[in-house]
Design a protein around this motif. Structure first.
Motif, mmCIF file in Angstrom:
data_model
loop_
_atom_site.group_PDB
_atom_site.id
_atom_site.type_symbol
_atom_site.label_atom_id
_atom_site.label_comp_id
_atom_site.label_asym_id
_atom_site.label_seq_id
_atom_site.Cartn_x
_atom_site.Cartn_y
_atom_site.Cartn_z
ATOM 1 N N PRO A 73 0.826 -1.220 0.000
ATOM 2 C CA PRO A 73 0.000 0.000 0.000
ATOM 3 C C PRO A 73 0.858 1.268 0.000
ATOM 4 N N LEU A 74 0.291 2.344 -0.513
ATOM 5 C CA LEU A 74 1.059 3.570 -0.703
ATOM 6 C C LEU A 74 1.567 4.152 0.613
ATOM 7 N N THR A 75 0.757 4.132 1.653
ATOM 8 C CA THR A 75 1.163 4.778 2.904
ATOM 9 C C THR A 75 2.402 4.136 3.527
ATOM 10 N N PRO A 76 2.433 2.801 3.748
ATOM 11 C CA PRO A 76 3.675 2.225 4.269
ATOM 12 C C PRO A 76 4.849 2.392 3.311
ATOM 13 N N LYS A 150 -13.018 9.127 19.385
ATOM 14 C CA LYS A 150 -13.974 9.404 18.314
ATOM 15 C C LYS A 150 -13.489 8.915 16.957
ATOM 16 N N LEU A 151 -12.248 8.438 16.909
ATOM 17 C CA LEU A 151 -11.663 8.003 15.645
ATOM 18 C C LEU A 151 -12.043 6.559 15.341
ATOM 19 N N PRO A 152 -12.273 6.244 14.063
ATOM 20 C CA PRO A 152 -12.502 4.830 13.695
ATOM 21 C C PRO A 152 -11.199 4.044 13.801
ATOM 22 N N GLU A 153 -11.303 2.726 13.822
ATOM 23 C CA GLU A 153 -10.103 1.892 13.920
ATOM 24 C C GLU A 153 -9.204 2.068 12.703
ATOM 25 N N PHE A 159 -5.765 10.566 -0.273
ATOM 26 C CA PHE A 159 -6.947 11.103 -0.938
ATOM 27 C C PHE A 159 -6.667 11.324 -2.417
ATOM 28 N N SER A 160 -7.712 11.187 -3.218
ATOM 29 C CA SER A 160 -7.592 11.433 -4.652
ATOM 30 C C SER A 160 -7.558 12.933 -4.917
ATOM 31 N N ALA A 161 -7.377 13.300 -6.185
ATOM 32 C CA ALA A 161 -7.317 14.717 -6.546
ATOM 33 C C ALA A 161 -8.622 15.441 -6.230
ATOM 34 N N SER A 162 -9.723 14.687 -6.190
ATOM 35 C CA SER A 162 -11.026 15.293 -5.877
ATOM 36 C C SER A 162 -11.270 15.391 -4.373
ATOM 37 N N GLY A 163 -10.328 14.881 -3.577
ATOM 38 C CA GLY A 163 -10.460 14.937 -2.132
ATOM 39 C C GLY A 163 -11.117 13.720 -1.521
ATOM 40 N N ARG A 164 -11.428 12.715 -2.335
ATOM 41 C CA ARG A 164 -12.064 11.511 -1.814
ATOM 42 C C ARG A 164 -11.012 10.555 -1.238
ATOM 43 N N PRO A 165 -11.266 9.944 -0.099
ATOM 44 C CA PRO A 165 -10.291 9.019 0.492
ATOM 45 C C PRO A 165 -10.153 7.754 -0.341
ATOM 46 N N ASN A 166 -8.906 7.332 -0.589
ATOM 47 C CA ASN A 166 -8.667 6.099 -1.332
ATOM 48 C C ASN A 166 -7.535 5.269 -0.727
ATOM 49 N N GLY A 167 -7.152 5.616 0.504
ATOM 50 C CA GLY A 167 -6.129 4.845 1.194
ATOM 51 C C GLY A 167 -6.378 4.907 2.695
ATOM 52 N N TYR A 168 -6.258 3.767 3.372
ATOM 53 C CA TYR A 168 -6.584 3.701 4.798
ATOM 54 C C TYR A 168 -5.461 2.995 5.570
ATOM 55 N N MET A 169 -5.336 3.355 6.841
ATOM 56 C CA MET A 169 -4.401 2.701 7.749
ATOM 57 C C MET A 169 -5.041 2.604 9.121
ATOM 58 N N ASP A 170 -4.446 1.787 9.988
ATOM 59 C CA ASP A 170 -4.916 1.803 11.373
ATOM 60 C C ASP A 170 -4.604 3.170 11.968
ATOM 61 N N LEU A 227 -3.322 17.908 10.446
ATOM 62 C CA LEU A 227 -4.461 18.342 11.254
ATOM 63 C C LEU A 227 -5.769 18.226 10.479
ATOM 64 N N THR A 228 -5.734 18.582 9.192
ATOM 65 C CA THR A 228 -6.930 18.479 8.362
ATOM 66 C C THR A 228 -7.371 17.027 8.211
ATOM 67 N N VAL A 229 -6.399 16.132 8.025
ATOM 68 C CA VAL A 229 -6.716 14.699 7.929
ATOM 69 C C VAL A 229 -7.337 14.199 9.231
ATOM 70 N N LEU A 230 -6.781 14.635 10.356
ATOM 71 C CA LEU A 230 -7.341 14.262 11.653
ATOM 72 C C LEU A 230 -8.792 14.724 11.775
ATOM 73 N N LEU A 231 -9.036 15.996 11.464
ATOM 74 C CA LEU A 231 -10.386 16.541 11.583
ATOM 75 C C LEU A 231 -11.360 15.869 10.626
ATOM 76 N N TYR A 232 -10.868 15.490 9.442
ATOM 77 C CA TYR A 232 -11.735 14.765 8.506
ATOM 78 C C TYR A 232 -12.167 13.426 9.093
ATOM 79 N N ASN A 233 -11.249 12.747 9.736
ATOM 80 C CA ASN A 233 -11.554 11.415 10.263
ATOM 81 C C ASN A 233 -12.465 11.443 11.481
ATOM 82 N N VAL A 234 -12.568 12.574 12.156
ATOM 83 C CA VAL A 234 -13.527 12.678 13.259
ATOM 84 C C VAL A 234 -14.833 13.325 12.791
#
Length: 269
Positions: A73-76, A150-153, A159-170, A227-234
């Motif tokens: 995956p891209l993140t690791p 308040k965060l999911p597991e 995120f894609s160019a449109s701002g949609r999430p396309n990658g996840y991690m714990d 910080l923006t990613v954090l706020l999006y996830n909550v």
């Protein structure tokens, strides 16, 4: 470009950089090579450190290429790349200083750094810049702790160019490990610059204060994105906020580059 193609592209780019660094390791120049620290003050140190940098870059870029082909995956993948790049900077700078000190009384090392060992450049205090970066990290981690329940597991981290999430991690890796590693890069580059020998291109007009400001603004840019990613996830902001944060990141880094090039010697105090 999908994630695998991006990973392959990054791996090949780093491989090319390593090969070029190795090809130009025998002659000091202002365009190609490991150009920080004491590499600029000795032909021998330049050769030795750039040989290490070139070989190390080739080795880890091939490792990254294998990971990309395997489909990591891209993140690791990005985390691994950042760890390799940071280790290259730290080890290379340490090697350059050590090798120069071993030969500083020889005829091959007549170009002394602009200050004595352990002495920072006059007129510039590193402490405030480090404190600002530590404060940014501390503020972010406090918010993570406050929002933790308040965060999911699994959290969105890419995120894609449109701002949609396309990658996840714990959530621990995505909101703590990844941001801390990203923050470490500008912080380490600020800390390493306490040694005047770190600056290989002072004659090109780069000042210590300009370098510090670039890294602080880079830290601010990264903090804005994390910080923006954090706020999006909550659920506190929408996906559009990711795009605004990306624009903010580019603006802050652009401002940092502008300050790096514009801060003159008369502004160091």
């Amino acid at each position: 470009m999908n994630d695998r193609a991006l990973e392959v592209f990054i791996s090949l780019l780093l491989l090319g950089a390593g090969l070029v660094t190795l090809a130009f390791r025998n002659r000091r120049n202002r365009m190609i090579g490991f150009r920080v620290g004491y590499t600029w003050h000795s032909d021998r140190v330049w050769r030795k450190v750039n040989t290490f940098s070139g070989l190390y870059s080739i080795a880890y870029s091939l490792f990254l290429l294998i990971l990309a082909i395997y489909g990591i995956p891209l993140t690791p993948f990005i985390l691994t790349m950042l760890a390799f790049v940071l280790s290259e900077v730290v080890i290379g700078t340490w090697m350059a200083k050590r090798e120069y000190e071993l030969e500083e009384l020889s005829v091959e090392a007549p170009e002394k750094p602009p200050a004595t060992e352990g002495e920072a450049m006059k007129g510039t205090s590193m402490g405030p810049y480090l404190l600002v970066q530590l404060g940014l990290l501390g503020f972010y981690l406090i918010l993570v702790a406050l929002f933790w329940d308040k965060l999911p597991e699994r959290v969105a981290v890419h995120f894609s160019a449109s701002g949609r999430p396309n990658g996840y991690m714990d959530r621990f890796s995505g909101l703590i490990v990844f941001p801390v590693l990203g923050w470490l890069l500008p912080f380490s580059l600020t800390f390493l610059a306490r040694d005047p020998g770190f600056f290989a291109r002072m004659s090109a007009g780069v000042t210590q204060r300009g370098w510090f400001e670039l890294n602080v603004l880079t830290s601010c840019a990264l903090a804005l994105v994390f910080l923006t990613v954090l706020l999006y996830n909550v659920g506190a902001v929408s996906a559009n906020a990711i795009n605004y944060a990306t624009v903010g990141l580019l603006v802050l880094i652009g401002l940092g580059i502008y300050r790096l090039l514009r801060v003159g010697k008369d502004e160091r105090a």
